[in-house]
Design a protein around this motif. Structure first.
Motif, PDB file in Angstrom:
ATOM      1  N   VAL A 127       0.836  -1.206   0.000  1.00 27.41           N
ATOM      2  CA  VAL A 127       0.000   0.000   0.000  1.00 27.41           C
ATOM      3  C   VAL A 127       0.871   1.256   0.000  1.00 27.41           C
ATOM      4  O   VAL A 127       0.613   2.216  -0.737  1.00 27.41           O
ATOM      5  CB  VAL A 127      -0.951  -0.010   1.218  1.00 27.41           C
ATOM      6  CG1 VAL A 127      -1.712   1.312   1.317  1.00 27.41           C
ATOM      7  CG2 VAL A 127      -1.942  -1.169   1.101  1.00 27.41           C
ATOM      8  N   ARG A 128       1.931   1.239   0.795  1.00 30.11           N
ATOM      9  CA  ARG A 128       2.815   2.396   0.889  1.00 30.11           C
ATOM     10  C   ARG A 128       3.504   2.703  -0.443  1.00 30.11           C
ATOM     11  O   ARG A 128       3.777   3.859  -0.765  1.00 30.11           O
ATOM     12  CB  ARG A 128       3.860   2.137   1.969  1.00 30.11           C
ATOM     13  CG  ARG A 128       4.716   3.342   2.327  1.00 30.11           C
ATOM     14  CD  ARG A 128       5.464   3.124   3.634  1.00 30.11           C
ATOM     15  NE  ARG A 128       6.300   1.935   3.614  1.00 30.11           N
ATOM     16  CZ  ARG A 128       6.062   0.818   4.295  1.00 30.11           C
ATOM     17  NH1 ARG A 128       4.991   0.721   5.078  1.00 30.11           N
ATOM     18  NH2 ARG A 128       6.882  -0.214   4.225  1.00 30.11           N
ATOM     19  N   LEU A 182      -8.484   3.956  -0.576  1.00 33.32           N
ATOM     20  CA  LEU A 182      -7.729   3.815  -1.821  1.00 33.32           C
ATOM     21  C   LEU A 182      -8.471   4.435  -2.994  1.00 33.32           C
ATOM     22  O   LEU A 182      -7.849   5.017  -3.900  1.00 33.32           O
ATOM     23  CB  LEU A 182      -7.441   2.336  -2.083  1.00 33.32           C
ATOM     24  CG  LEU A 182      -6.444   1.690  -1.115  1.00 33.32           C
ATOM     25  CD1 LEU A 182      -6.344   0.187  -1.378  1.00 33.32           C
ATOM     26  CD2 LEU A 182      -5.069   2.334  -1.227  1.00 33.32           C
ATOM     27  N   GLN A 183      -9.794   4.313  -3.009  1.00 34.75           N
ATOM     28  CA  GLN A 183     -10.578   4.953  -4.062  1.00 34.75           C
ATOM     29  C   GLN A 183     -10.412   6.467  -4.023  1.00 34.75           C
ATOM     30  O   GLN A 183     -10.456   7.129  -5.066  1.00 34.75           O
ATOM     31  CB  GLN A 183     -12.053   4.568  -3.926  1.00 34.75           C
ATOM     32  CG  GLN A 183     -12.349   3.133  -4.318  1.00 34.75           C
ATOM     33  CD  GLN A 183     -13.774   2.706  -3.984  1.00 34.75           C
ATOM     34  OE1 GLN A 183     -14.377   3.222  -3.036  1.00 34.75           O
ATOM     35  NE2 GLN A 183     -14.307   1.767  -4.744  1.00 34.75           N
ATOM     36  N   ALA A 184     -10.205   7.001  -2.819  1.00 39.52           N
ATOM     37  CA  ALA A 184     -10.000   8.445  -2.664  1.00 39.52           C
ATOM     38  C   ALA A 184      -8.546   8.831  -2.899  1.00 39.52           C
ATOM     39  O   ALA A 184      -8.198  10.023  -2.807  1.00 39.52           O
ATOM     40  CB  ALA A 184     -10.430   8.880  -1.266  1.00 39.52           C
ATOM     41  N   GLY A 195      -3.645   6.922   4.478  1.00 41.83           N
ATOM     42  CA  GLY A 195      -4.769   6.570   5.325  1.00 41.83           C
ATOM     43  C   GLY A 195      -5.093   5.091   5.232  1.00 41.83           C
ATOM     44  O   GLY A 195      -5.403   4.446   6.242  1.00 41.83           O
ATOM     45  N   ALA A 196      -5.021   4.541   4.018  1.00 44.33           N
ATOM     46  CA  ALA A 196      -5.282   3.113   3.827  1.00 44.33           C
ATOM     47  C   ALA A 196      -4.259   2.267   4.577  1.00 44.33           C
ATOM     48  O   ALA A 196      -4.606   1.244   5.175  1.00 44.33           O
ATOM     49  CB  ALA A 196      -5.263   2.770   2.339  1.00 44.33           C
ATOM     50  N   GLU A 197      -3.001   2.708   4.564  1.00 45.94           N
ATOM     51  CA  GLU A 197      -1.969   1.950   5.276  1.00 45.94           C
ATOM     52  C   GLU A 197      -2.221   1.983   6.784  1.00 45.94           C
ATOM     53  O   GLU A 197      -2.051   0.964   7.469  1.00 45.94           O
ATOM     54  CB  GLU A 197      -0.578   2.495   4.969  1.00 45.94           C
ATOM     55  CG  GLU A 197       0.523   1.669   5.631  1.00 45.94           C
ATOM     56  CD  GLU A 197       1.910   2.250   5.466  1.00 45.94           C
ATOM     57  OE1 GLU A 197       2.849   1.698   6.080  1.00 45.94           O
ATOM     58  OE2 GLU A 197       2.055   3.249   4.740  1.00 45.94           O
TER      59      GLU A 197
END
Length: 233
Positions: free
Chosen positions: A105-106, A196-198, A203-205
């Motif tokens: 993700v990062r 992730l869509q945004a 933030g997802a991580e």
């Protein structure tokens, strides 16, 4: 065992004319992940070889490959068994998951990201929840994380995590309350997807790291109660 072998015989057609140990190991890996052969099950060479229509040597090589992947264990003078994880194995699995998944993700780079696979896994989990099918929900959660890893676009990472997720399923199969284990994470999968869509990979991580820490705590709590520290059912 008869029911498992009947289902396994249905996989015989998948082997085609090129019956290889790798293909046999793929079939057995899938069946173990699906719970056809629960942890602690002894795998009979004669029965499984007959169901798949493969030679003893081919089957033994498939067993060797899956032993290397830590899904099977060979016990001297007893045979080959589906592995029963110890608590420390579960902790190590989550350590690897955190290292790899968070790094994926990062390292995503700039959005937009190819998120169709993640969205499909969330939808799969939602349907399973509506049908009170908690085992399938667990599978959908694994699909979500497998699709997350696939965002790295690395065949080597996919292969590594395929084995890690298969090992994780060994732990899930001994848990006596799959709803309690899996249901809370559907909403959290959705949160990660939305981040992730945004385009918010940071933030997802953060969501993912907290998710994995909480999941580890829950799984270890239940797993320790079910099998103990040494992995003895």
């Amino acid at each position: 065992m008869a029911e498992q072998l009947t289902g396994l015989a249905d996989d015989r057609a998948l082997l085609g004319r090129t019956s290889t140990a790798e293909r046999v190991s793929d079939i057995l890996r899938s069946r173990i992940a699906e719970g056809y052969f629960p942890p602690g099950t002894r795998l009979s060479e004669d029965a499984i070889g007959g169901a798949l229509g493969v030679s003893r040597n081919t089957l033994r090589e498939a067993f060797r490959l899956l032993t290397h992947e830590r899904l099977l264990v060979h016990e001297l003078n007893r045979g080959v068994f589906v592995r029963v994880l110890a608590v420390e194995d579960v902790e190590d699995i989550y350590r690897v998951r955190t290292l790899v998944e968070c790094a994926v993700v990062r390292g995503l780079g700039e959005p937009p990201y190819a998120l169709d696979g993640l969205a499909d896994a969330v939808a799969e989990g939602q349907l399973a929840t509506q049908e009170n099918d908690w085992k399938t929900l667990g599978t959908a959660n694994i699909h979500f994380h497998r699709e997350l890893v696939a965002l790295a676009g690395s065949e080597r990472t996919d292969e590594l995590m395929r084995s890690v997720f298969a090992e994780l399923r060994l732990a899930f199969h001994v848990v006596d309350d799959p709803r309690r284990l899996h249901e809370p994470y559907l909403a959290r999968n959705r949160e990660i997807l939305r981040a992730l869509q945004a385009g918010d990979r940071r933030g997802a991580e953060r969501l993912l790291r907290t998710y994995l820490a909480d999941s580890l705590e829950r799984v270890v709590e239940v797993y320790r109660r079910r099998v103990g520290e040494d992995g003895a059912c």
